[in-house]
Design a protein around this motif. Structure first.
Motif, PDB file in Angstrom:
ATOM      1  N   MET A 115       6.384 -17.284  -6.234  1.00 24.64           N
ATOM      2  CA  MET A 115       6.171 -15.966  -5.628  1.00 24.64           C
ATOM      3  C   MET A 115       6.666 -16.016  -4.190  1.00 24.64           C
ATOM      4  SD  MET A 115       3.928 -14.467  -3.259  1.00 24.64           S
ATOM      5  CE  MET A 115       2.465 -13.468  -3.147  1.00 24.64           C
ATOM      6  N   ARG A 124      -1.233   2.776   3.474  1.00 21.69           N
ATOM      7  CA  ARG A 124      -2.564   2.191   3.672  1.00 21.69           C
ATOM      8  C   ARG A 124      -3.128   2.576   5.019  1.00 21.69           C
ATOM      9  NH1 ARG A 124       0.144  -1.671   0.638  1.00 21.69           N
ATOM     10  NH2 ARG A 124       1.186  -2.506   2.464  1.00 21.69           N
ATOM     11  N   VAL A 172       7.186 -13.495  -0.362  1.00 21.14           N
ATOM     12  CA  VAL A 172       7.312 -12.281   0.464  1.00 21.14           C
ATOM     13  C   VAL A 172       8.417 -12.594   1.464  1.00 21.14           C
ATOM     14  CG1 VAL A 172       6.160 -10.700   2.051  1.00 21.14           C
ATOM     15  CG2 VAL A 172       4.826 -11.853   0.270  1.00 21.14           C
ATOM     16  N   ASN A 213      -5.358  -8.565  -2.054  1.00 24.75           N
ATOM     17  CA  ASN A 213      -5.069  -9.582  -1.041  1.00 24.75           C
ATOM     18  C   ASN A 213      -6.267 -10.381  -0.570  1.00 24.75           C
ATOM     19  OD1 ASN A 213      -2.737  -7.756  -0.886  1.00 24.75           O
ATOM     20  ND2 ASN A 213      -2.127  -9.270   0.644  1.00 24.75           N
ATOM     21  N   ARG A 222       5.526  -6.333  -7.047  1.00 22.13           N
ATOM     22  CA  ARG A 222       4.189  -6.037  -6.526  1.00 22.13           C
ATOM     23  C   ARG A 222       4.282  -4.795  -5.645  1.00 22.13           C
ATOM     24  NH1 ARG A 222       5.568 -11.178  -4.839  1.00 22.13           N
ATOM     25  NH2 ARG A 222       5.518 -10.300  -2.744  1.00 22.13           N
ATOM     26  N   VAL A 223       3.811  -3.684  -6.171  1.00 17.05           N
ATOM     27  CA  VAL A 223       4.052  -2.402  -5.507  1.00 17.05           C
ATOM     28  C   VAL A 223       2.733  -1.749  -5.099  1.00 17.05           C
ATOM     29  CG1 VAL A 223       5.091  -0.119  -5.771  1.00 17.05           C
ATOM     30  CG2 VAL A 223       6.199  -2.118  -6.801  1.00 17.05           C
ATOM     31  N   GLY A 224       2.576  -1.531  -3.801  1.00 17.80           N
ATOM     32  CA  GLY A 224       1.371  -0.873  -3.294  1.00 17.80           C
ATOM     33  C   GLY A 224       1.647   0.543  -2.831  1.00 17.80           C
ATOM     34  N   THR A 225       2.310   0.663  -1.682  1.00 15.84           N
ATOM     35  CA  THR A 225       2.535   1.961  -1.050  1.00 15.84           C
ATOM     36  C   THR A 225       3.196   2.980  -1.979  1.00 15.84           C
ATOM     37  OG1 THR A 225       2.881   0.679   0.968  1.00 15.84           O
ATOM     38  CG2 THR A 225       3.455   3.007   1.054  1.00 15.84           C
ATOM     39  N   ILE A 228      -3.181 -12.112  -4.499  1.00 13.54           N
ATOM     40  CA  ILE A 228      -1.810 -12.254  -3.974  1.00 13.54           C
ATOM     41  C   ILE A 228      -1.796 -12.543  -2.476  1.00 13.54           C
ATOM     42  CG2 ILE A 228      -0.796 -10.801  -5.779  1.00 13.54           C
ATOM     43  CD1 ILE A 228      -0.614  -8.547  -3.663  1.00 13.54           C
ATOM     44  N   VAL A 251      -0.536  -2.968  -6.329  1.00 16.81           N
ATOM     45  CA  VAL A 251      -1.260  -3.668  -5.253  1.00 16.81           C
ATOM     46  C   VAL A 251      -2.259  -2.704  -4.624  1.00 16.81           C
ATOM     47  CG1 VAL A 251      -1.037  -4.854  -3.039  1.00 16.81           C
ATOM     48  CG2 VAL A 251       0.674  -5.214  -4.838  1.00 16.81           C
ATOM     49  N   MET A 276       8.693  -5.629  -3.369  1.00 14.97           N
ATOM     50  CA  MET A 276       7.596  -4.755  -2.968  1.00 14.97           C
ATOM     51  C   MET A 276       8.136  -3.323  -2.879  1.00 14.97           C
ATOM     52  SD  MET A 276       6.005  -7.637  -0.318  1.00 14.97           S
ATOM     53  CE  MET A 276       5.378  -6.490   0.838  1.00 14.97           C
ATOM     54  N   SER A 277       7.321  -2.407  -2.358  1.00 15.44           N
ATOM     55  CA  SER A 277       7.712  -0.992  -2.420  1.00 15.44           C
ATOM     56  C   SER A 277       9.141  -0.718  -1.935  1.00 15.44           C
ATOM     57  CB  SER A 277       6.744  -0.133  -1.596  1.00 15.44           C
ATOM     58  OG  SER A 277       5.502  -0.050  -2.269  1.00 15.44           O
ATOM     59  N   LYS A 315      -4.853  -3.251  -2.387  1.00 16.72           N
ATOM     60  CA  LYS A 315      -5.601  -3.589  -1.164  1.00 16.72           C
ATOM     61  C   LYS A 315      -5.836  -2.327  -0.339  1.00 16.72           C
ATOM     62  CE  LYS A 315      -1.420  -4.906   1.362  1.00 16.72           C
ATOM     63  NZ  LYS A 315      -0.428  -5.968   1.239  1.00 16.72           N
TER      64      LYS A 315
HETATM   65  C1  PLP Z   1       0.636  -5.572   0.422  1.00 12.59           C
HETATM   66  C2  PLP Z   1       1.418  -6.482  -0.434  1.00 12.59           C
HETATM   67  C3  PLP Z   1       2.314  -5.984  -1.389  1.00 12.59           C
HETATM   68  C4  PLP Z   1       2.626  -4.510  -1.575  1.00 12.59           C
HETATM   69  O1  PLP Z   1       3.255  -3.995  -0.452  1.00 12.59           O
HETATM   70  P1  PLP Z   1       3.891  -2.518  -0.457  1.00 12.59           P
HETATM   71  O2  PLP Z   1       4.935  -2.581   0.576  1.00 12.59           O
HETATM   72  O3  PLP Z   1       2.787  -1.598  -0.104  1.00 12.59           O
HETATM   73  O4  PLP Z   1       4.428  -2.276  -1.805  1.00 12.59           O
HETATM   74  C5  PLP Z   1       2.963  -6.910  -2.195  1.00 12.59           C
HETATM   75  N1  PLP Z   1       2.755  -8.230  -2.072  1.00 12.59           N
HETATM   76  C6  PLP Z   1       1.907  -8.743  -1.158  1.00 12.59           C
HETATM   77  C7  PLP Z   1       1.717 -10.206  -1.083  1.00 12.59           C
HETATM   78  C8  PLP Z   1       1.228  -7.884  -0.306  1.00 12.59           C
HETATM   79  O5  PLP Z   1       0.415  -8.405   0.614  1.00 12.59           O
END
Ligand code: PLP
Length: 241
Positions: free
Chosen positions: A170, A238, A172, A57, A229-232, A86, A34, A213-214, A36
């Protein structure tokens, strides 16, 4: 930038370990990076480390880096980077969404799907879609309620949306300090997926379960996630300023 490569390897190893705990095949779980708020250079570093699936995003933000990423997307099928939307999709943004993204993982109304379908038809494109479910029933959150007629209506209208391919769900979940507390929500999403799949509806596939997620992706893998879905944990924290 080697940090990004190391992070990807570490996340992949953790996915594999979680999969093995449940006798799942690790290759059945996609890792989405991810990106963003992250720069095209950071995305490229992830690509160079072998990452191919990315999540973004905001349409406007992606518009700003899409040109810099064009070369990553133009390779042969296995080599090409793919970008999924996403974040929440508004009905007045369906045309750029259809133009810019390879898939939309966050569709949450029939109206949006109808408009996305019309935009995709014009572009001569087929758009894979996941339905976002507000599994914790949180008031401020996007996503369809898990237990209401709106979801059912979308599923029944699916065959009419000829340029849209519904592929799964999907979510969150509500944020919890303890990742294990998210397990109940992941289970709920999986049960909903299984329930829909058992109806064998025309034009609806329920193969995908995008969750984790993370801070909780290992729990999600244990509960049958097919895409985390892994960002951090890949790109670092961020900075929204
Ligand atoms: C930002 C985001 C993520 C990733 O989040 P992290 O906690 O940084 O891994 C995954 N899914 C969605 C929908 C997000 O908005």
């Amino acid at each position: 930038m080697t940090r990004i490569s190391e992070n990807i390897s570490a996340v992949r190893e953790r996915i594999e370990a979680a999969a093995r705990r449940k006798s799942r095949n690790p290759s059945s779980i996609a890792l989405m990076a991810v990106c963003k708020t992250k720069s095209a250079e950071e995305v490229r570093a992830a690509y160079d480390a072998g990452q191919r699936l990315f999540g973004e995003n905001r349409i406007q933000e992606f518009q700003g880096k899409v040109e810099a990423l064009a070369s990553l997307r133009s390779g042969p099928d296995e080599g090409a980077a793919r970008f999924h939307l996403i974040g929440h999709l508004q009905s007045n943004k369906t045309t750029p969404a259809a133009e810019l993204f390879d898939a939309v993982d966050s569709a949450d109304s029939l109206h949006v799907l109808e408009r996305l379908n019309a935009a995709a038809l014009k572009l001569n494109k087929i758009i894979p879609v996941l339905l976002e479910i507000n599994i914790g029933g949180e008031e401020q959150k996007a996503g369809l309620p898990a237990d209401q007629s709106r979801l059912n209506q979308i599923l029944l209208e699916a065959p009419r949306l000829e340029a849209i391919r519904i592929q799964g769900l999907m979510t969150v979940p509500p944020y919890t300090e303890d990742p294990d507390a998210a397990r109940q929500y992941f289970r709920k999403l999986r049960e909903l997926r299984d329930q829909i799949a058992s109806r064998k509806l025309t034009g609806v596939s329920m193969d995908e379960l995008s969750m984790g997620m993370s801070h909780d992706f290992e729990v999600a893998v244990e509960e049958d996630s097919t895409c985390v879905r892994v960002g951090t944990a890949i790109f670092g924290a961020r900075n929204y300023t």
